[in-house]
Write an enzyme that holds these catalytic residues in place. Structure first.
Site, PDB file in Angstrom:
ATOM      1  N   GLY A  80       0.775  -1.208   0.159  1.00  0.00           N
ATOM      2  CA  GLY A  80      -0.017  -0.050  -0.162  1.00  0.00           C
ATOM      3  C   GLY A  80       0.800   1.173  -0.009  1.00  0.00           C
ATOM      4  O   GLY A  80       2.047   1.296   0.241  1.00  0.00           O
ATOM      5  N   ASP A  81       0.248   2.361   0.140  1.00  0.00           N
ATOM      6  CA  ASP A  81       0.987   3.520  -0.066  1.00  0.00           C
ATOM      7  C   ASP A  81       1.368   3.789   1.416  1.00  0.00           C
ATOM      8  O   ASP A  81       0.383   4.195   2.181  1.00  0.00           O
ATOM      9  CB  ASP A  81      -0.104   4.746  -0.612  1.00  0.00           C
ATOM     10  N   MET A  82       2.569   4.031   1.520  1.00  0.00           N
ATOM     11  CA  MET A  82       2.946   4.290   2.963  1.00  0.00           C
ATOM     12  C   MET A  82       2.429   5.494   3.663  1.00  0.00           C
ATOM     13  O   MET A  82       2.622   5.528   4.975  1.00  0.00           O
ATOM     14  CB  MET A  82       4.434   4.218   2.982  1.00  0.00           C
TER      15      MET A  82
ATOM     16  N   GLU B 228      10.402  11.841  -5.470  1.00  0.00           N
ATOM     17  CA  GLU B 228       9.351  11.017  -4.909  1.00  0.00           C
ATOM     18  C   GLU B 228       8.833  11.487  -3.557  1.00  0.00           C
ATOM     19  O   GLU B 228       8.206  10.655  -2.697  1.00  0.00           O
ATOM     20  CB  GLU B 228       9.665   9.686  -4.873  1.00  0.00           C
TER      21      GLU B 228
ATOM     22  N   GLU C  43       9.870   1.131  -1.784  1.00  0.00           N
ATOM     23  CA  GLU C  43      10.363   1.310  -3.231  1.00  0.00           C
ATOM     24  C   GLU C  43      10.057   2.902  -3.727  1.00  0.00           C
ATOM     25  O   GLU C  43       8.922   2.941  -4.119  1.00  0.00           O
ATOM     26  CB  GLU C  43       9.635   0.174  -4.003  1.00  0.00           C
TER      27      GLU C  43
END
Length: 76
Positions: A16-18, A43, A34
């Site tokens: 999932g999206d951290m 990012e 990642e």
């Protein structure tokens, strides 16, 4: 790999999206992320990683630990 190496009792993967994943009362020794992009700062690395510190045990580490950008001037 976790199943093949019989690490299921010691390794837990969370997809999932951290920035948005909710994990109750969990802390680990390693937080692996990642971060994709041409440069590490593209990012929002600090904005993504700093809020996840609560998931690391004291002395825990992030993987990757660091990144280096290299630029090479070109001309034609």
């Amino acid at each position: 790999m976790i199943i093949d190496e019989k690490l299921g009792d010691r390794v837990k993967l969370i997809a999932g999206d951290m920035r948005h994943v909710q994990v109750e009362d969990m802390q680990g020794d390693i937080l692996m992320s990642e971060l994709l992009g041409s440069f590490g700062d593209n990012e929002l690395s600090p904005e993504c990683l700093i809020p996840t510190e609560k998931y690391l045990k004291p002395g825990g580490i992030y993987v990757p630990w660091a990144y280096t950008n290299h630029l090479v001037p070109l001309s034609s």
